[in-house]
Write an enzyme that holds these catalytic residues in place. Structure first.
Site, PDB file in Angstrom:
ATOM      1  CG  HIS A  49      15.486  -1.065  10.202  1.00 46.54           C
ATOM      2  ND1 HIS A  49      14.634  -1.405  11.231  1.00 46.54           N
ATOM      3  CD2 HIS A  49      14.705  -0.948   9.090  1.00 46.54           C
ATOM      4  CE1 HIS A  49      13.394  -1.505  10.766  1.00 46.54           C
ATOM      5  NE2 HIS A  49      13.413  -1.227   9.471  1.00 46.54           N
ATOM      6  CE  LYS A  92       0.566   3.414   6.613  1.00 44.71           C
ATOM      7  NZ  LYS A  92       2.017   3.513   6.841  1.00 44.71           N
ATOM      8  CG  HIS A 144       4.542   2.796   1.001  1.00 43.28           C
ATOM      9  ND1 HIS A 144       3.654   1.766   0.805  1.00 43.28           N
ATOM     10  CD2 HIS A 144       4.759   2.848   2.330  1.00 43.28           C
ATOM     11  CE1 HIS A 144       3.342   1.223   1.970  1.00 43.28           C
ATOM     12  NE2 HIS A 144       4.001   1.878   2.904  1.00 43.28           N
ATOM     13  CG  HIS A 184       4.997   7.093   4.321  1.00 44.69           C
ATOM     14  ND1 HIS A 184       3.822   6.387   4.263  1.00 44.69           N
ATOM     15  CD2 HIS A 184       5.859   6.293   4.973  1.00 44.69           C
ATOM     16  CE1 HIS A 184       3.983   5.207   4.845  1.00 44.69           C
ATOM     17  NE2 HIS A 184       5.226   5.135   5.287  1.00 44.69           N
ATOM     18  CG  HIS A 215       1.856  -1.026   4.446  1.00 45.64           C
ATOM     19  ND1 HIS A 215       3.186  -0.718   4.656  1.00 45.64           N
ATOM     20  CD2 HIS A 215       1.856  -2.161   3.704  1.00 45.64           C
ATOM     21  CE1 HIS A 215       3.949  -1.634   4.078  1.00 45.64           C
ATOM     22  NE2 HIS A 215       3.154  -2.515   3.490  1.00 45.64           N
ATOM     23  CG  ASP A 248       8.199   3.709   3.584  1.00 43.23           C
ATOM     24  OD1 ASP A 248       8.024   3.850   4.807  1.00 43.23           O
ATOM     25  OD2 ASP A 248       8.116   2.609   3.003  1.00 43.23           O
ATOM     26  CG  HIS A 301       8.801   4.762   9.049  1.00 44.13           C
ATOM     27  ND1 HIS A 301       7.815   4.113   9.764  1.00 44.13           N
ATOM     28  CD2 HIS A 301       8.504   4.578   7.740  1.00 44.13           C
ATOM     29  CE1 HIS A 301       6.964   3.547   8.926  1.00 44.13           C
ATOM     30  NE2 HIS A 301       7.351   3.821   7.685  1.00 44.13           N
ATOM     31  CG  LEU A 302      10.783  11.059  12.236  1.00 46.73           C
ATOM     32  CD1 LEU A 302      10.180  12.339  12.815  1.00 46.73           C
ATOM     33  CD2 LEU A 302      12.120  11.361  11.561  1.00 46.73           C
ATOM     34  CB  ALA A 309      11.216  -4.368   5.470  1.00 45.19           C
TER      35      ALA A 309
END
Length: 334
Positions: free
Chosen positions: A241, A94, A165, A12, A131, A237, A14-15, A253
């Protein structure tokens, strides 16, 4: 003391896109043989053209490492032809409830109306990644969503459903009740509680969704991970940012953990005399659940201290500035 891991997987991740993708993707690809890449971009990855373009961008950003991006589609209503065309190129779809987390404004509004797409996914063997949070009180959102998982697992018994998650002991209890339910758990939910986020001065770089929970929930997650629960996979996860989005009113978040995952997992498992289970937790279970065959890599960690950088570009990592007892000392790619 040294430890070797074979083809670690992050199930899991995020790119992002653009400059952020170019900054963070190599940090995951250097240590992980593959990762499940989240589709909640703006606009989301919800069509074949967008999927192909994003896959190419991820491969370009990780080209210096043998890294398998396991791509996902953003859940919406799809017809059978589209899903059949997408199936060879994705590991799953997802589902985000509308507005529940970062870039989820286009998520599902009516969970009772998604049955036709789920039936197609079950027929085509496409896993559902979720999620799982409601819009209720922040500490209760995962618990309030658990009946949805229970209903879906019963209604679609041949559909692989991954509770992403998870953060509560109650989610672990549900995991054992249905053969088609699986779950991921993050590094930060194994290490912190809500007290670390907001018990003193607010720590924006620890703020994430789902929010960190109570000590008893963390204890349950830890026990399951340390014994390598056969239905629980590692999924970071990791969600970068820029500094101005984190140290700001309306703090975004996400915890950016990619650079420190394996050293901190090695420390955590070593401190609990569970190092023999780390390979299963961080790779073997995911291979079994998803049937993936990632690139052959060997990551060697040693008990040698190093200090986490204060920032990578304009992104602050988990445990920034701390000295960790373990580090990656060698990466071998077949």
């Amino acid at each position: 003391m040294q430890l070797q891991l074979t083809s670690p997987l992050d199930m899991h991740l995020h790119l992002r896109e653009g400059a952020m993708l170019d900054l963070v993707a190599p940090l995951s690809a250097r240590d992980f043989a593959g990762a499940v890449v989240m589709p909640n971009l703006v606009p989301p990855v919800d069509n074949l053209e967008r999927l192909a373009a994003y896959t190419a961008a991820v491969r370009q950003a990780t080209q210096d490492h043998p890294f398998a991006p396991y791509m996902t589609l953003f859940f919406r209503e799809y017809d059978q032809a589209t899903l059949e065309a997408a199936r060879p190129h994705i590991i799953g779809m997802k589902l985000y409830p509308e507005g529940v987390t970062t870039n989820s404004a286009g998520g599902v509004r009516d969970l009772a109306a998604i049955a036709p797409t789920l039936e197609l996914m079950q027929h085509l063997g496409i896993p559902l990644l979720v999620h799982g949070e409601s819009h209720g009180f922040v500490l209760d959102r995962e618990a309030e969503f658990l009946p949805v998982y229970d209903r879906l697992a019963r209604q679609f018994p041949r559909l692989t459903i991954v509770m992403e998650h998870i953060t509560t002991a109650a989610a672990l209890d549900l995991l054992d009740q249905h053969p088609n339910l699986y779950a991921t758990v993050t590094l930060h939910h194994l290490l912190i509680t809500l007290d670390d986020v907001a018990g003193g001065l607010l720590q924006p770089h620890l703020f994430c969704k789902p929010i960190a929970k109570r000590p008893e929930d963390r204890a349950a997650l830890r026990a399951a991970a340390l014994r390598a629960h056969p239905k629980l996979m590692f999924g970071s996860d990791s969600a970068p940012h820029p500094l101005n989005r984190k140290e700001a009113a309306g703090c975004a978040a996400g915890v950016f953990s990619a650079p420190v995952i394996l050293p901190l997992l090695a420390e955590f498992f070593a401190d609990h005399d569970a190092l023999p289970h780390l390979q299963t937790f961080v790779s073997d279970t995911a291979r079994s659940v998803y049937g993936v065959n990632p690139p052959q890599t060997t990551i060697t960690l040693a008990r040698e201290p190093w200090t986490v950088p204060e920032a990578y570009g304009n992104v602050v990592p988990f445990y920034a500035g701390r000295t960790l007892p373990w580090q990656v000392v060698e990466r071998a790619y077949a």
